[in-house]
Write a protein that holds these residues in place. Structure first.
Motif, PDB file in Angstrom:
ATOM      1  N   CYS A 134      51.980  -0.222  47.307  1.00 56.49           N
ATOM      2  CA  CYS A 134      50.516  -0.379  47.182  1.00 56.49           C
ATOM      3  C   CYS A 134      50.073  -0.192  45.735  1.00 56.49           C
ATOM      4  O   CYS A 134      49.180  -0.905  45.247  1.00 56.49           O
ATOM      5  CB  CYS A 134      49.803   0.621  48.088  1.00 56.49           C
ATOM      6  SG  CYS A 134      50.090   0.332  49.846  1.00 56.49           S
ATOM      7  N   THR A 135      50.697   0.743  45.044  1.00 58.76           N
ATOM      8  CA  THR A 135      50.376   0.984  43.637  1.00 58.76           C
ATOM      9  C   THR A 135      50.713  -0.243  42.793  1.00 58.76           C
ATOM     10  O   THR A 135      49.928  -0.657  41.930  1.00 58.76           O
ATOM     11  CB  THR A 135      51.148   2.207  43.121  1.00 58.76           C
ATOM     12  OG1 THR A 135      50.840   3.322  43.947  1.00 58.76           O
ATOM     13  CG2 THR A 135      50.808   2.518  41.685  1.00 58.76           C
ATOM     14  N   CYS A 180      42.652  -5.420  46.314  1.00 56.99           N
ATOM     15  CA  CYS A 180      44.012  -5.752  46.752  1.00 56.99           C
ATOM     16  C   CYS A 180      44.803  -4.492  47.085  1.00 56.99           C
ATOM     17  O   CYS A 180      45.553  -4.463  48.067  1.00 56.99           O
ATOM     18  CB  CYS A 180      44.732  -6.567  45.680  1.00 56.99           C
ATOM     19  SG  CYS A 180      44.022  -8.201  45.446  1.00 56.99           S
ATOM     20  N   GLY A 181      44.646  -3.473  46.268  1.00 58.53           N
ATOM     21  CA  GLY A 181      45.365  -2.226  46.524  1.00 58.53           C
ATOM     22  C   GLY A 181      44.948  -1.567  47.823  1.00 58.53           C
ATOM     23  O   GLY A 181      45.776  -1.106  48.601  1.00 58.53           O
ATOM     24  N   LEU A 182      43.645  -1.528  48.096  1.00 58.10           N
ATOM     25  CA  LEU A 182      43.175  -0.927  49.350  1.00 58.10           C
ATOM     26  C   LEU A 182      43.573  -1.767  50.557  1.00 58.10           C
ATOM     27  O   LEU A 182      43.901  -1.222  51.618  1.00 58.10           O
ATOM     28  CB  LEU A 182      41.663  -0.720  49.316  1.00 58.10           C
ATOM     29  CG  LEU A 182      41.180   0.421  48.429  1.00 58.10           C
ATOM     30  CD1 LEU A 182      39.652   0.489  48.422  1.00 58.10           C
ATOM     31  CD2 LEU A 182      41.774   1.757  48.860  1.00 58.10           C
ATOM     32  N   VAL A 228      43.675   3.828  44.872  1.00 60.74           N
ATOM     33  CA  VAL A 228      44.627   3.205  45.800  1.00 60.74           C
ATOM     34  C   VAL A 228      45.771   4.157  46.109  1.00 60.74           C
ATOM     35  O   VAL A 228      46.173   4.303  47.274  1.00 60.74           O
ATOM     36  CB  VAL A 228      45.146   1.873  45.222  1.00 60.74           C
ATOM     37  CG1 VAL A 228      46.346   1.362  46.004  1.00 60.74           C
ATOM     38  CG2 VAL A 228      44.036   0.839  45.208  1.00 60.74           C
ATOM     39  N   ALA A 264      46.468   5.349  49.882  1.00 59.59           N
ATOM     40  CA  ALA A 264      47.757   5.031  50.498  1.00 59.59           C
ATOM     41  C   ALA A 264      48.505   6.309  50.875  1.00 59.59           C
ATOM     42  O   ALA A 264      49.090   6.402  51.962  1.00 59.59           O
ATOM     43  CB  ALA A 264      48.602   4.186  49.544  1.00 59.59           C
ATOM     44  N   ALA A 303      48.162  -3.005  43.417  1.00 60.83           N
ATOM     45  CA  ALA A 303      46.919  -2.748  42.689  1.00 60.83           C
ATOM     46  C   ALA A 303      47.081  -2.998  41.191  1.00 60.83           C
ATOM     47  O   ALA A 303      46.219  -3.620  40.566  1.00 60.83           O
ATOM     48  CB  ALA A 303      46.454  -1.312  42.940  1.00 60.83           C
ATOM     49  N   VAL A 351      43.488   2.025  40.460  1.00 68.75           N
ATOM     50  CA  VAL A 351      44.879   2.251  40.873  1.00 68.75           C
ATOM     51  C   VAL A 351      45.035   3.677  41.400  1.00 68.75           C
ATOM     52  O   VAL A 351      45.702   3.900  42.422  1.00 68.75           O
ATOM     53  CB  VAL A 351      45.861   1.953  39.717  1.00 68.75           C
ATOM     54  CG1 VAL A 351      47.272   2.390  40.070  1.00 68.75           C
ATOM     55  CG2 VAL A 351      45.847   0.468  39.373  1.00 68.75           C
ATOM     56  N   ALA A 403      47.064  -0.790  51.093  1.00 66.81           N
ATOM     57  CA  ALA A 403      47.165   0.601  51.566  1.00 66.81           C
ATOM     58  C   ALA A 403      46.788   0.733  53.030  1.00 66.81           C
ATOM     59  O   ALA A 403      47.327   1.576  53.745  1.00 66.81           O
ATOM     60  CB  ALA A 403      46.274   1.501  50.720  1.00 66.81           C
ATOM     61  N   LEU A 412      41.294  -2.741  42.903  1.00 65.21           N
ATOM     62  CA  LEU A 412      40.824  -1.900  44.001  1.00 65.21           C
ATOM     63  C   LEU A 412      40.894  -2.639  45.335  1.00 65.21           C
ATOM     64  O   LEU A 412      41.398  -2.105  46.324  1.00 65.21           O
ATOM     65  CB  LEU A 412      39.397  -1.428  43.726  1.00 65.21           C
ATOM     66  CG  LEU A 412      38.828  -0.430  44.715  1.00 65.21           C
ATOM     67  CD1 LEU A 412      39.651   0.857  44.735  1.00 65.21           C
ATOM     68  CD2 LEU A 412      37.380  -0.120  44.374  1.00 65.21           C
TER      69      LEU A 412
END
Length: 157
Positions: A104-105, A123-125, A25, A29, A108, A22, A128, A121
């Motif tokens: 984005c946070t 999904c968050g990236l 990410v 982001a 993640a 997180v 982002a 990681l």
């Protein structure tokens, strides 16, 4: 040790595993959006003009007569933002990109809760670096706020 204690201990340890992805990410982001704030202007459309006019009316103490198909949330958000930080395109860009980082946070963190650190990681990236999300944050439109609010509701347990 009963089942509740075991589950609670597992959750505490699992939370530790998800924190690093997180954080990565958040940094990714924020870096992408910091570059965007400096290089991409605020895009104003026909709808944007209406939102800005309604926000100005709210700042002056009048509540505008919105069309039936418009919600008051975004003009109220703009009015509050402008009252707190001043009127200007950079203020809107900064706020909307901050909402993007927060979205984005949440993506993640939610993915991490259900799929573990790798899911957090990945999904968050993806969120982002999503050009649609990033691009819509550059428009004076409701999408950034609506996406953040929808994800906030989706992230609650």
């Amino acid at each position: 040790m009963d089942a509740r204690a075991i589950i609670a201990a597992a959750r505490r340890g699992f939370g530790q595993l998800v924190r690093r992805p997180v954080l990565i990410v958040v940094l990714a982001a924020a870096a992408v959006r910091a570059w965007t704030v400096m290089h991409v202007p605020l895009v104003v459309t026909n709808d944007s003009v209406g939102y800005a006019q309604w926000a100005s009316s709210i700042l002056q103490g009048d509540f505008p007569d919105l069309p039936i198909f418009r919600t008051p949330g975004y003009p109220i958000f703009l009015a509050g933002l402008w009252a707190a930080a001043g009127v200007g395109p950079q203020v809107v860009l900064f706020a909307q990109h901050a909402l993007g980082v927060a979205t984005c946070t949440l993506v993640a963190a939610t993915a991490g809760r259900f799929g573990g650190p790798r899911a957090a990681l990945a999904c968050g990236l993806l969120a982002a670096l999503d050009l649609r999300l990033l691009g819509l944050e550059c428009y004076l439109l409701t999408e950034s706020l609506a996406t953040f609010l929808a994800k906030t509701l989706g992230a609650s347990p």
